[in-house]
Structures are given as structure tokens and as C-alpha cells.
Motif scaffolding. Structure first.
Motif, PDB file in Angstrom:
ATOM      1  N   VAL A  40       0.842  -1.196   0.000  1.00  0.00           N
ATOM      2  CA  VAL A  40       0.000   0.000   0.000  1.00  0.00           C
ATOM      3  C   VAL A  40       0.878   1.247   0.000  1.00  0.00           C
ATOM      4  N   GLY A  41       1.934   1.233   0.818  1.00  0.00           N
ATOM      5  CA  GLY A  41       2.825   2.385   0.881  1.00  0.00           C
ATOM      6  C   GLY A  41       3.497   2.664  -0.453  1.00  0.00           C
ATOM      7  N   ARG A  42       3.934   1.605  -1.146  1.00  0.00           N
ATOM      8  CA  ARG A  42       4.583   1.806  -2.444  1.00  0.00           C
ATOM      9  C   ARG A  42       3.613   2.409  -3.453  1.00  0.00           C
ATOM     10  N   GLN A  43       2.374   1.911  -3.445  1.00  0.00           N
ATOM     11  CA  GLN A  43       1.402   2.458  -4.378  1.00  0.00           C
ATOM     12  C   GLN A  43       1.045   3.891  -4.013  1.00  0.00           C
ATOM     13  N   ALA A  44       0.875   4.156  -2.726  1.00  0.00           N
ATOM     14  CA  ALA A  44       0.518   5.509  -2.283  1.00  0.00           C
ATOM     15  C   ALA A  44       1.605   6.509  -2.656  1.00  0.00           C
ATOM     16  N   SER A  45       2.873   6.082  -2.614  1.00  0.00           N
ATOM     17  CA  SER A  45       3.969   7.000  -2.943  1.00  0.00           C
ATOM     18  C   SER A  45       3.901   7.474  -4.387  1.00  0.00           C
ATOM     19  N   LYS A  46       3.307   6.675  -5.259  1.00  0.00           N
ATOM     20  CA  LYS A  46       3.176   7.067  -6.661  1.00  0.00           C
ATOM     21  C   LYS A  46       2.099   8.131  -6.845  1.00  0.00           C
ATOM     22  N   TRP A  47       1.228   8.260  -5.837  1.00  0.00           N
ATOM     23  CA  TRP A  47       0.113   9.192  -5.944  1.00  0.00           C
ATOM     24  C   TRP A  47       0.288  10.410  -5.046  1.00  0.00           C
ATOM     25  N   ARG A  48       1.481  10.581  -4.446  1.00  0.00           N
ATOM     26  CA  ARG A  48       1.703  11.730  -3.576  1.00  0.00           C
ATOM     27  C   ARG A  48       1.736  13.002  -4.416  1.00  0.00           C
ATOM     28  N   ARG A  49       0.777  13.820  -4.237  1.00  0.00           N
ATOM     29  CA  ARG A  49       0.707  15.126  -4.911  1.00  0.00           C
ATOM     30  C   ARG A  49      -0.445  15.867  -4.268  1.00  0.00           C
ATOM     31  N   ASP A  50      -0.829  16.980  -4.835  1.00  0.00           N
ATOM     32  CA  ASP A  50      -1.958  17.710  -4.271  1.00  0.00           C
ATOM     33  C   ASP A  50      -3.181  16.820  -4.229  1.00  0.00           C
ATOM     34  N   ARG A  51      -4.009  17.051  -3.218  1.00  0.00           N
ATOM     35  CA  ARG A  51      -5.196  16.225  -3.024  1.00  0.00           C
ATOM     36  C   ARG A  51      -6.051  16.218  -4.291  1.00  0.00           C
ATOM     37  N   GLY A  52      -6.471  15.024  -4.686  1.00  0.00           N
ATOM     38  CA  GLY A  52      -7.271  14.895  -5.896  1.00  0.00           C
ATOM     39  C   GLY A  52      -8.239  13.733  -5.806  1.00  0.00           C
ATOM     40  N   LEU A  53      -8.602  13.194  -6.965  1.00  0.00           N
ATOM     41  CA  LEU A  53      -9.589  12.114  -7.047  1.00  0.00           C
ATOM     42  C   LEU A  53      -8.998  10.951  -7.836  1.00  0.00           C
ATOM     43  N   VAL A  54      -9.089   9.758  -7.251  1.00  0.00           N
ATOM     44  CA  VAL A  54      -8.664   8.529  -7.925  1.00  0.00           C
ATOM     45  C   VAL A  54      -9.915   7.743  -8.304  1.00  0.00           C
ATOM     46  N   MET A  55     -10.008   7.347  -9.557  1.00  0.00           N
ATOM     47  CA  MET A  55     -11.118   6.501  -9.990  1.00  0.00           C
ATOM     48  C   MET A  55     -10.585   5.079 -10.131  1.00  0.00           C
ATOM     49  N   LEU A  56     -11.205   4.124  -9.431  1.00  0.00           N
ATOM     50  CA  LEU A  56     -10.688   2.758  -9.341  1.00  0.00           C
ATOM     51  C   LEU A  56     -11.690   1.755  -9.875  1.00  0.00           C
ATOM     52  N   GLU A  57     -11.197   0.858 -10.729  1.00  0.00           N
ATOM     53  CA  GLU A  57     -11.985  -0.302 -11.151  1.00  0.00           C
ATOM     54  C   GLU A  57     -11.934  -1.310 -10.009  1.00  0.00           C
ATOM     55  N   ALA A  58     -12.996  -1.334  -9.210  1.00  0.00           N
ATOM     56  CA  ALA A  58     -12.952  -2.022  -7.910  1.00  0.00           C
ATOM     57  C   ALA A  58     -13.451  -3.454  -8.021  1.00  0.00           C
TER      58      ALA A  58
END
Length: 887
Positions: free
Chosen positions: A46-64
Motif C-alpha cells: 500500500v505504501g509503495r502504491q501511495a507513494s506514486k500518488w503523492r501530490r496535491d489532493r485529488g480524485l482517484v477513480m478505481l476499477e474495484a
């Protein structure tokens, strides 16, 4: 009132990497086969994936979907501080355009990838955690906004009343983009429990075995899940670790609640009946298991931290027992509000109270019970379908309609000239339901009250007097029977299922009865499209000309084999039809390189063929090896020496060889590419090569009269049929007609020296003309009822008709006049084939009914699971195989 959790308070959120890592080596995600991802590993990923998304707060759309990749992405987005929009496996482009996410994480070409998108200047509110689509607004971009507080509070409340601990393990079968499924995941992760991901549906073979082996302590499902559990024999299996089950997402019938409550109680386990809505994150009420007996129709009491009340239309509190009013919920899990656009994501919490839209009463014991709806909503398969939203969706297509519905189906009454099938398809698109759950009826005018409003009660009374969509069910059941043991989905078509000429005829018979008029190119239409068609009454039905040719061809074969009259054109016509059918039904597999799909239709032919070979081997005491290897038509074996079965079966050997030749040709990438771009030209080139082989091979390979059974002798006929199927315009049809006529005239008049040869090839000119220029023919109803069964049973008649004179009538032949014997042989051969064909149909009907759940209670669970899964008999254990065979 909800207490907002700001961005600076993320450290106390229970799904942060630090909190996951603190659980150490305890199992987090468990998979079939014993693979485990512990909490420390999960936190790292989870930490590795989260590090790729570190930037200003935004919206992630996920195929869940239900996979570790989706779970890790969900947790990573939360850890990175983003809002996350959870979508089903088929994410809509419309929602992306409306909400303009900053990231989209989904499968691309089978691999999970993150797309970095342009995003939007609007920054989501610091409290926003999750967006969940509301089923009632499918296609309209309406989402529920859930905060971190909502998620944490609801997960904590559920863990509280279920008594979850780190020792628990759930079997997660509910989708993550569904609030119920997400709440199961959240509640277990919040206490350090583990989640078993079976990776299969309840109906799949091995589901119950995996559940038992996984050590799961609980299982949650919607009402439909319990229907499936009944089909696979859940209550007949022992699950020693299971301590409770839950149901939500709709009303489980009280009798089934009673059934499962008694079953679990007898085994020291508990059954939780729950009630909730996406707008309350997931759960709002539950029935304490010790109070469930005798109260199976209740939704119970509010979850810890929440409260339920009942109000009248004026908002006044109703306190007396059994007095109906709208059910109102208050609690920290009430949503922030709805989102219709990206701008809405910046808004804070707007609600503290949730008006459920359900009419409820409180009984004398303080338990709540739902008695109706205040809003026009149906809840089907866990989806809340807004009737007003469906009317608006139809209105956008200029259809004036009034929609009513129950928790079983939706029914739209509409005004205008639109086809009801089109209206049903629009309802499916707007609701997310299937064609089996929607109906559409054209009426002259919508009934109105004096106020001018639509009189929905009048429509409900009208609906009660009409039947359900039996034709839709009939089409689906018909496909299931003929493609058993394959699973048939609504979006499947005859071609996508790998249909062949044998099934084509039988399906045409069934569709003729259900739909009245079988549409052109129906083999390419999805099952749900065929199911939506309305039966059309007509005086002279149409059938495919190839059906008539097939029926006449098999009669010619039977007649020729018995009388030896010089009319041997039936087998040649069957070869042409074989190529014609291969082009229509298997060209997709050939052109795509999916050559393994050719094996499916071959199995239908080879299974009965090898049964016949085995019968001859037993009778002779010798194995006819040439027939075993499908080379008896090559001229080196002889039935008299028991090295092959009678010559009659040359056609099966030649057909299999023909399929292998086509498969070998299209295994060459260059051939596939050329044929995909220019299929007609490729077919004509193959015809020229096949005819050249027909002329050359007899000179190179001298085997006498037996050469007429060999593939080089008849392959050009199959290619003529192939070309006829690919001829799309008059010029192409004329080219095939000229080429075919030239070939047949040359072989019949110039090369042929026997009258039978001349008749054989001249008949093929008529056959080819019918396929090219008269694809469908109108016949009286009595003729259709005669032709279609003969055509469908053609293969059965072919392989069995000689059993009548050679076996069944042989003892009485000396006592019968020659004419009587011949007529009895011909009629008996046809009738025997029809009887076996009809018996096979009944067998598959029975197997489909068995797979649907109508099985004797004393059958082993493994047998029921096999029938439900559609796996072949050899996948069972020896004892269960014997049980099936005895039954």
C-alpha cells in the motif's frame, strides 16, 4: 452531528499504512491454495502504491473488482489523502467526463495500470474519502460522498455488534463498489482480521471446498447469494470455523431467514439480518440473533452510535407501536451528501439526518419492520432503482412513460410507436438490471388522476393482470439446454458460445416456437436481445433454406443406402453445408487464431462416433484401429477384416479431417491476416487450390473406387459452401455460382461416367443456388414442423439409420416382402434418429433443471456443485461419479 475529520487528522484513520503495519505478521488477505499476504506485507505494498500518488489532493477513480490489486489501490488512495471513486468492472466514460479524476487505476490489456489524467482545479474536500455510485441513478453520474468519519464509524459499529476480533476471517464475495461489500472489508481490516478472497462465484466448482479449507469465521451475502448457496448445497456441508453469517442488500424472505437461523443456531453459530443504504455508508440496523426467532421479517434496531425514528408526512415523531411512517436514521455514518459534478466534491458535510424513503413500523418489542416505500424505488438484487430516474431516462429518448415496479421487476408503460424491445433495452441501460427484470408495454394514453398526475395505482392494477416475460426466460433456457454444460450469459450470442451447425438447427426450432419469426443473422445477436423480441403471428413462417437442404439431404442418404437408386447427392450436399456452417459459425475462431474452439463442435460428433466404434470393437472382439484414428476412409482398411467400421461413417472421418485442414491453414499468421482483410478472395483462392487438388490427387494417389471417400475428393465441396457463406453482394454470389456451376458440370458431365455421378453434381447446382440466392424460404406451418426436426436430427439419423435394417430388422427380413422391408428400413432409420435426438434434448433439459437447483436432497453436495458449475463428470470423485450414474 458529524464531527469532521480534517486532513491533518489522517494519522488516526484505521486504514493508514502505519496502522496496517502495526498488525505485524497477522494474515490480512488469504487466497485459494493457501497464499497469504500478512499485514506487514500489505502495508508495504500500500505504501509503495501511495507513494506514486503523492501530490496535491485529488480524485482517484478505481476499477474495484474483488482482487488484491483493487484492495491495495483503495487503501493506497486513502493513505495518499485522495478521494476515491469506486466503480464496477466496466467503468463508464461518462463518469470520467463528469468528475474528471486525477488518476484512473484499472486493468489495461490484463495488467493493472495507473493513468495520470488532467484532473480538475476543484480540490476535493479534506474530509472526502469515498465516492460510491447510487444504483438508482445509473448512467447519470450521481455518487454518494462518504467521509473518513463515515467509513471509520460504520466499520467500528459493525465490528462492535458482530463481535469482530483479529481472530476472525471473512469470505468476501460482494463487490467492493457496492457499499455492503466495502463495509465487510473495512470492518475486518479495522480490527486486524483477515479477508479470504475466493476468486470465484458461489456456483463455481470448489467454492464450498475453498470456504471450508480457508478457516473463515463468517460469510456475508445479499438475498441472491442465499439462493445460490441453496443451489450448491451449502447447508449439507460442515464449516467448523463458521460462527456467523449476515444478510443485507434487500429483503430475504422470512421463511429463508427462519431456515438459516435454525441451521446456524443448531451449529452454535449466529445469523444477522441487517438493513442499510449506501447513503449511510452501509449499515443502519440489525436484528440481534437472540431476538430473531419469530421476528424474521424485522430489520431490528439501530447499529451502535446510530438511532432510528419514525415520522409522519409532516415530520412529527411517531412513538406508538405498529404506526407506519417514514424511517429516519441519525448517526456518524450518514453521508456528506450527493455529488453530481466535480464541483460537488469540494462541499463539506450537508446532512446529519437520513430520510430513508422506507415506510416502517416499530413493534411492541422495539424492533423496526419495513412495510413499504414512500419513494418510488425498487430494490432488486441489492440495487435501488428509482422509478422517477427511469422515466427521466426514457424522456431523454422522447418516450413518455410511467414506471412502476416491485422488488422483483420494473415495468414501464409508454405511449408512442417505439418497439417495446427498444424500451426494455433503454431500461436495462438506465437501471443496470437485466432484460429478465424489466418489462415494457405500449398503451394508448397514460392514466391520470383529477389533479393531472399519473395514476400509478391504476397501472399497478393493470400490471397484476398481465403475465411475466416468459419468452425471455424461454430463450435463455433454450440456450442453456443446447449449450449445456457451458454457462450462458445474457450478453452471449450463438457465435460467441462456439455454436455449430447441429446446435444452429435445434436453436432455430426453439426460437421459431418462442419468437414466431426467427430474425436474420440471429446467430450474432446476444441472448438478451433475442429474449426481448416479441412473438409475431404469421401464416407462412420462414426458415433458412439450408434447413430444407439438410433435411432433404439426409433423406436422400437414407434412401440411397437402402435402395442403391442412382440418386447419391445427399452426402455431397451435406459436405457443402459443412463448409457453409464452418464459415458461419467457426470463422471467427479461425480468423482470430482461437483454433481450440474448433474442438467443441468436434466433440459432439466424436463422442457418439467413438461409442459406435466401441460397440463394433466389442461385437468383433477386435479394435478397428483405422476408425479409432479417423483414417478408415483412406483405403487401406476394410470392414470385412474388422480393421475399420462400415464405410457409412466415412463422412465423420472426412469431416474431422476437413476441420483439421482448415485449422492448419488458419494457424499460419499470413493466411489469417489475409483472410481477415479479404475473406471472400481468400475463400475463392482456396477453392481454386481445392479443385486443383481434386483433379491432381487421383492421378498421384491411386486407391480405386475408395477415393470417393477421401478428403481430396470432397474438400472442394466444403470450400464451395465456405465461399457461399462469405459472398456478401450480388457480384460475389454470382462469382461463386459461376465457379461452382462450372466445377459441378465438369465433374458431372465431362468426368462422370455413371448416371448417379451426373445426378449427384447436378443436384449441387440447385443446392448452391438456394444457399446463395434464396437464403430463407416460406413454407406452410406443417412443412416447417416436419423439416426442422429432420434437419436438427440429421446427424443422429445419419449415424443410426443403418442399425434398423442391419440389426433390428435383420431377424424378420426373410419373412417380409422386399418393398415392405425397404420401406420399414427407411422409415425406421429416420424415426430412430429422431427418437435419439429427442431423447438427447430431454436429457439436457433435465441437466439444466438439475443445475438450476431441482436436485434430490440425498444427492452429495459435490454432485450438486458439479451440476451447478457445468464441469464434466470426470471432474468428480469416483464415489460421486457412481452416484450420478445410479441416479
Amino acid at each position: 452531528m458529524e464531527v469532521a475529520l480534517g486532513a491533518g487528522d489522517l494519522s488516526i484513520f484505521p486504514f493508514r499504512v502505519a496502522h496496517l503495519s502495526a498488525q505485524g505478521e497477522k494474515p490480512a488477505l488469504v487466497f485459494p491454495g493457501g497464499r497469504v499476504v500478512n499485514y506487514r506485507e500489505l502495508a508495504a505494498r500500500v505504501g509503495r502504491q501511495a507513494s506514486k500518488w503523492r501530490r496535491d489532493r485529488g480524485l482517484v477513480m478505481l476499477e474495484a473488482d474483488l482482487s488484491e490489486h483493487a484492495i491495495i489501490a483503495y487503501l493506497a488512495a486513502l493513505d495518499a489523502g485522495h478521494g476515491i471513486a469506486l466503480q464496477g468492472p466496466v467503468a463508464t466514460k461518462t463518469d470520467r467526463e463528469i468528475f474528471r479524476p486525477d488518476f484512473c487505476h484499472r486493468r489495461i490489456d490484463g495488467c493493472w495500470r495507473t493513468e495520470r489524467l488532467e484532473g480538475d482545479p476543484v480540490v476535493p474536500h479534506p474530509d472526502l474519502a469515498v465516492l460510491l455510485s447510487t444504483s438508482g441513478s445509473t448512467g447519470q453520474g450521481k455518487y454518494v460522498r462518504l467521509s473518513r468519519t463515515n467509513i471509520e464509524a460504520n466499520a467500528g459499529a459493525i465490528a462492535d455488534y458482530l463481535g469482530l476480533t483479529a481472530a476472525d476471517r471473512t469470505c468476501l464475495i460482494l463487490p467492493l463498489h457496492y457499499s455492503y461489500g466495502l463495509s465487510v472489508l473495512n470492518a475486518h481490516l479495522s480490527v486486524g482480521a483477515s479477508v479470504y478472497l475466493p476468486g470465484r462465484s458461489i456456483l463455481d466448482e470448489g467454492f464450498l471446498d475453498g470456504l471450508a479449507e480457508s478457516g473463515c469465521t463468517n460469510l456475508s451475502g445479499v438475498p441472491y447469494s442465499y439462493d445460490l448457496l441453496e443451489k450448491v448445497g451449502f447447508r449439507e456441508r460442515a464449516f467448523p470455523h463458521l460462527r456467523f453469517m449476515t444478510v443485507a442488500g434487500g429483503r430475504l424472505p422470512p421463511e429463508k431467514v427462519h431456515l438459516y437461523n435454525e441451521h446456524l443456531t443448531a451449529r452454535g453459530a449466529s445469523f444477522f439480518v441487517m438493513y442499510g443504504q449506501t447513503e449511510a455508508t452501509a449499515r443502519m440496523a440489525y436484528v440481534p440473533p437472540d431476538r430473531l426467532s419469530g421476528r424474521e421479517d424485522r430489520i431490528g434496531v439501530a447499529i451502535p452510535g446510530g438511532s432510528l425514528t419514525i415520522e409522519d408526512e409532516s415530520g412529527r415523531l411517531i412513538t406508538g407501536p405498529e404506526q407506519p411512517g417514514e424511517l429516519i436514521y441519525r448517526g456518524p455514518n450518514v453521508m456528506m451528501g450527493y455529488a453530481l459534478s466535480r464541483a460537488d466534491l469540494a462541499e463539506g458535510a450537508a446532512l446529519a439526518v437520513l430520510r430513508t424513503g422506507d415506510l416502517a413500523v416499530r413493534d411492541a418489542d422495539g424492533l423496526f419492520r419495513i412495510v413499504g416505500r414512500t419513494k418510488r424505488i425498487s430494490k432488486i438484487a441489492g440495487l435501488r432503482i428509482g422509478h422517477d430516474g427511469l422515466e427521466a431516462a426514457l424522456e431523454r429518448h422522447d418516450i413518455a412513460a410511467a414506471v412502476i415496479g416491485s422488488d422483483v421487476e420494473i415495468h414501464a408503460y409508454f405511449v408512442g410507436e417505439r418497439d417495446p424491445a427498444d424500451v426494455r433495452r433503454l431500461l436495462v441501460s438506465a437501471s443496470g438490471l437485466t432484460l429478465l427484470q424489466v418489462r415494457a408495454t405500449r398503451i394508448d394514453a397514460l392514466p391520470r388522476l383529477a389533479s393531472g398526475k399519473v395514476d400509478y395505482e391504476a397501472l399497478r392494477q393493470k400490471s397484476r393482470g398481465t403475465g411475466g416475460p416468459s419468452q425471455a426466460e424461454g430463450v435463455e433456457v433454450l440456450f442453456e439446454q443446447l449449450f449445456y454444460p457451458q454457462k450462458v450469459r445474457p450478453e452471449d450470442s450463438f457465435l460467441s458460445l462456439g455454436g455449430d451447425s447441429l446446435r444452429f438447427v435445434q436453436l432455430s426450432i426453439g426460437l421459431e416456437k418462442i419468437l414466431g419469426e426467427v430474425p436474420e443473422a440471429w446467430e450474432r445477436m446476444p441472448v438478451n436481445t433475442l429474449a426481448a423480441m416479441v412473438r409475431q403471428e404469421r401464416k407462412t413462417p420462414q426458415i433458412g433454406t439450408d434447413f430444407l437442404i439438410r433435411a432433404l439431404a439426409i433423406l436422400l442418404v437414407v434412401l440411397h443406402h437402402e435402395t442403391l437408386w442412382p440418386i447419391p447427392g445427399g452426402s455431397a450436399a451435406m459436405v457443402i453445408l459443412a463448409g457453409f456452417g464452418l464459415a458461419r459459425f467457426q470463422s471467427g475462431a479461425l480468423l482470430s487464431g482461437a483454433l481450440w474452439q474448433l474442438l467443441r463442435p468436434l466433440a459432439q460428433i466424436l463422442v457418439p462416433y467413438y461409442l459406435i466404434v466401441a460397440a463394433y470393437a466389442l461385437a468383433w472382439g477386435e479394435v478397428p484401429w483405422a476408425s479409432v484414428f479417423l483414417v478408415g476412409n483412406f483405403g487401406f482398411a476394410d470392414p470385412e477384416r474388422h480393421s475399420m467400421v462400415p464405410y457409412l461413417y466415412w463422412f465423420i472421418e472426412a469431416y474431422c479431417q476437413m476441420v483439421l485442414v482448415f485449422g492448419a491453414l488458419f494457424a499460419v499468421p499470413f493466411v489469417r491476416r489475409f483472410a481477415a482483410v479479404r475473406p471472400f478472395a481468400a475463400g475463392m483462392a482456396l477453392l481454386a487450390a481445392a479443385f486443383a487438388a481434386r483433379l491432381a490427387m487421383p492421378q498421384l494417389w491411386e486407391i480405386g473406387n475408395r477415393q470417393i471417400f477421401t478428403l481430396p475428393w470432397i474438400f472442394h465441396l466444403a470450400v464451395v459452401g465456405w465461399c457461399a457463406a462469405f459472398a456478401q453482394n450480388w457480384a460475389q454470389r454470382l462469382a461463386v455460382m459461376v465457379a461452382g456451376t462450372g466445377i459441378f458440370l465438369f465433374l458431372g458431365l465431362y468426368e462422370g461416367v455413371w448416371i448417379g455421378t451426373k445426378i449427384k453434381y447436378l443436384l449441387q447446382i440447385v443446392v448452391l443456388a438456394g444457399l446463395l440466392f434464396l437464403p430463407r424460404i416460406r413454407l406452410p406451418q406443417w412443412a416447417v414442423q416436419l423439416v426442422l426436426p429432420l434437419s436438427a436430427a440429421g446427424f443422429h439419423i445419419y449415424i443410426l439409420h443403418r442399425f434398423v435394417p442391419d440389426l433390428l430388422l435383420a431377424p424378420v427380413q426373410p419373412f417380409l416382402p422386399p418393398l415392405t422391408y425397404s420401406l420399414s428400413s427407411i422409415a425406421g432409420g429416420v424415426v430412430l434418429g429422431l427418437m435419439v435426438w429427442a431423447g438427447q434434448r430431454q436429457l439436457f433439459k433435465g441437466l439444466v433443471r438439475a443445475r438450476a437447483g431441482a436436485l434430490p436432497m440425498d444427492w452429495p453436495a459435490g454432485v450438486k456443485s458439479w451440476l451447478s458449475s457445468g464441469r464434466p463428470l470426470l471432474s468428480l470423485g469416483p464415489q460421486e461419479e457412481n452416484q450420478v450414474q445410479r441416479q
